[in-house]
Motif scaffolding. Structure first.
Motif, PDB file in Angstrom:
ATOM      1  N   ILE A 236       6.393 -19.440   9.579  1.00 30.97           N
ATOM      2  CA  ILE A 236       6.861 -18.184   8.982  1.00 30.97           C
ATOM      3  C   ILE A 236       5.730 -17.232   8.578  1.00 30.97           C
ATOM      4  CG2 ILE A 236       7.152 -19.251   6.677  1.00 30.97           C
ATOM      5  CD1 ILE A 236       9.599 -17.353   6.354  1.00 30.97           C
ATOM      6  N   PHE A 267      15.759 -16.999   8.679  1.00 26.92           N
ATOM      7  CA  PHE A 267      15.081 -18.084   7.948  1.00 26.92           C
ATOM      8  C   PHE A 267      15.859 -18.425   6.674  1.00 26.92           C
ATOM      9  CE2 PHE A 267      12.054 -19.805   4.887  1.00 26.92           C
ATOM     10  CZ  PHE A 267      11.499 -20.845   5.628  1.00 26.92           C
ATOM     11  N   GLU A 341       9.207 -25.137  10.112  1.00 21.20           N
ATOM     12  CA  GLU A 341      10.337 -24.239  10.413  1.00 21.20           C
ATOM     13  C   GLU A 341      11.461 -25.004  11.102  1.00 21.20           C
ATOM     14  OE1 GLU A 341       7.414 -22.938   9.700  1.00 21.20           O
ATOM     15  OE2 GLU A 341       8.507 -21.758   8.262  1.00 21.20           O
TER      16      GLU A 341
END
Ligand code: SF4
Length: 441
Positions: A236, A267, A341
């Motif tokens: 990110i 996200f 992630e």
């Protein structure tokens, strides 16, 4: 001034009183989004300053206090904060720092302890650190994440995603350099004012402005050309932060590409949806899963509504919504993969290639094992289903040469340009009167 200390660590905490006396330094990540979030924090009574310092001095400050085998994002954000404090621009008696704490299994949960160690080593013992998280970690009496704050923050994320998405489709084609940026600045100032006066609180109010914004972007005079679209995915921080990725978006545009960057709301949705998945896979409290489900539906409804407005307007493209994205990912990776992630990174690559964005730069901090697994580790699987996917993984760390990074990306772009010519010959391209690009590659 009274400095309270946490019972467990002895570190100073951010008190109610400090809300009125201390400036909170926040490292930047997504300039547009963070400008909106800063305004919301100010509206809630906090004094804030978004740190934009960058360059070798920041990296050096980071490496002075954080071992170079730690994650690159930690080195940069701690470097920014330590350099800011050492610069003398901020009174350490009246300054606090804010850092995210994910609460997951990865090292990002522990950046806060690295920062505390750096502060103590540099003699800034009294500077409190606020942990930004929704898991109740390292609480600060003077900083509370409330439901109204979260709702406003999500609205800020949606506006940021919206402006970023359309800007990326407009700027590479503008005839007069700077026209797109003027539209961005106009609407950024508009929304900042709305938050300052407290009049922008709901998505329903916000979305009334989306068609006007789209009209403004559509009115920017554009060249009738096609550029290869290049998606940016990855960890990110290095995916979004121009400081972390050496201004990757600007570089790609300067090299003749149109950039496609997945939104921050994806996200947030990924984090929320994991609450549902966790209960399915591991059991646990049903109430937590129920809250996650409510939040998930609340956010997906708003994301779908935003994308529908873009599609109905007809000039710009909207990506797949999160729920469709997660569905196409099931053929690649399990939803229990959550370090770094996690499956979201694979999902972003899968969605991009499915939507015709065959060229992808996958940004990753050097040595970031979780993201290597879900990014580089999944490339072969993605290429097995989409043989024309053109993916390059680029590592970022203090010792990485920017020239090497750019050369790898240029090599990928050379193939991307050839692919684009082939695709252009194969498919009819429609350029609307406004100059906006509407055909899919
Ligand atoms: S995802 Fe990578 S960069 Fe982030 S904390 Fe984990 S190892 Fe570090």
């Amino acid at each position: 001034m009274k400095h309270e200390k946490t019972v467990q660590t002895g570190a100073p905490v951010f008190t109610e009183e400090m809300k009125h006396t201390h400036t909170i330094l926040i490292p930047d990540m997504l300039p547009l989004h963070f400008s909106f979030i800063e305004q919301i924090l100010r509206q809630d009574g906090y004094k804030t300053h978004i740190l934009k310092n960058e360059g070798p001095a920041v990296v050096e400050a980071g490496l002075k206090y954080v071992h170079n085998d730690m994650c690159y994002p930690a080195i940069i954000v701690i470097g920014q904060m330590m350099q800011a404090l050492e610069s003398g621009d901020f009174d350490p008696e009246k300054t606090a720092l804010m850092i995210t704490q994910t609460g997951g299994g990865c090292r990002a949960s522990n950046y806060i302890h690295l920062l505390r160690k750096a502060l103590d080593k540099a003699g800034f013992h009294k500077v409190p650190v606020i942990s930004l998280n929704v898991s109740g970690l390292s609480p600060s009496p003077g900083f509370k994440i409330t439901v109204p704050f979260l709702l406003k923050a999500m609205t800020a994320v949606i506006v940021g995603d919206f402006l970023m998405m359309i800007k990326n489709q407009c700027e590479p084609y503008e005839v007069h350099s700077g026209d797109t940026e003027k539209v961005i600045q106009k609407w950024q100032a508009f929304f900042l004012k709305k938050w300052e006066t407290g009049s922008l609180t709901t998505f329903g109010y916000l979305k009334k402005y989306f068609p006007q914004i789209l009209d403004d972007f559509a009115a920017v005079e554009k060249r009738e050309e096609r550029r290869p679209r290049v998606g940016i995915v990855g960890e990110i921080y290095v995916k979004y932060s121009p400081i972390g990725n050496n201004h990757l978006e600007d570089f790609l545009v300067s090299e003749g590409a149109e950039v496609v960057v997945p939104g921050l709301l994806d996200f947030c949705l990924y984090c929320v949806y994991n609450g549902v998945v966790d209960q399915k896979l591991y059991g646990g409290k049903a109430v937590k899963a129920k809250i996650s489900k409510i939040a998930y539906h609340y956010l997906t409804k708003r994301q779908n509504s935003m994308y529908k407005i873009v599609k109905d307007h007809g000039v710009f493209r909207a990506p797949l919504g999160f729920s469709e994205k997660k569905d196409i990912t099931e053929q690649y990776i399990g939803q229990g993969v959550k370090m770094g992630e996690g499956w979201l990174l694979t999902s972003e690559m899968a969605e991009l290639v499915t939507e015709g964005v065959k060229n992808i730069v996958c940004t990753q901090p050097f040595g970031c094992l979780p993201n290597h697994i879900v990014a580089k580790g999944m490339q072969n699987k993605i290429k097995a289903i989409h043989p024309d996917a053109n993916i390059v993984a680029v590592d970022y760390d203090p010792g990485a040469s920017q020239v090497n990074q750019q050369n790898r990306i240029k090599l990928m772009l050379a193939n991307a340009k050839m692919d684009d010519v082939e695709q252009t010959e194969e498919k009819e391209i429609t350029v609307p009167a406004t100059g906006g690009i509407s055909a899919e590659m």
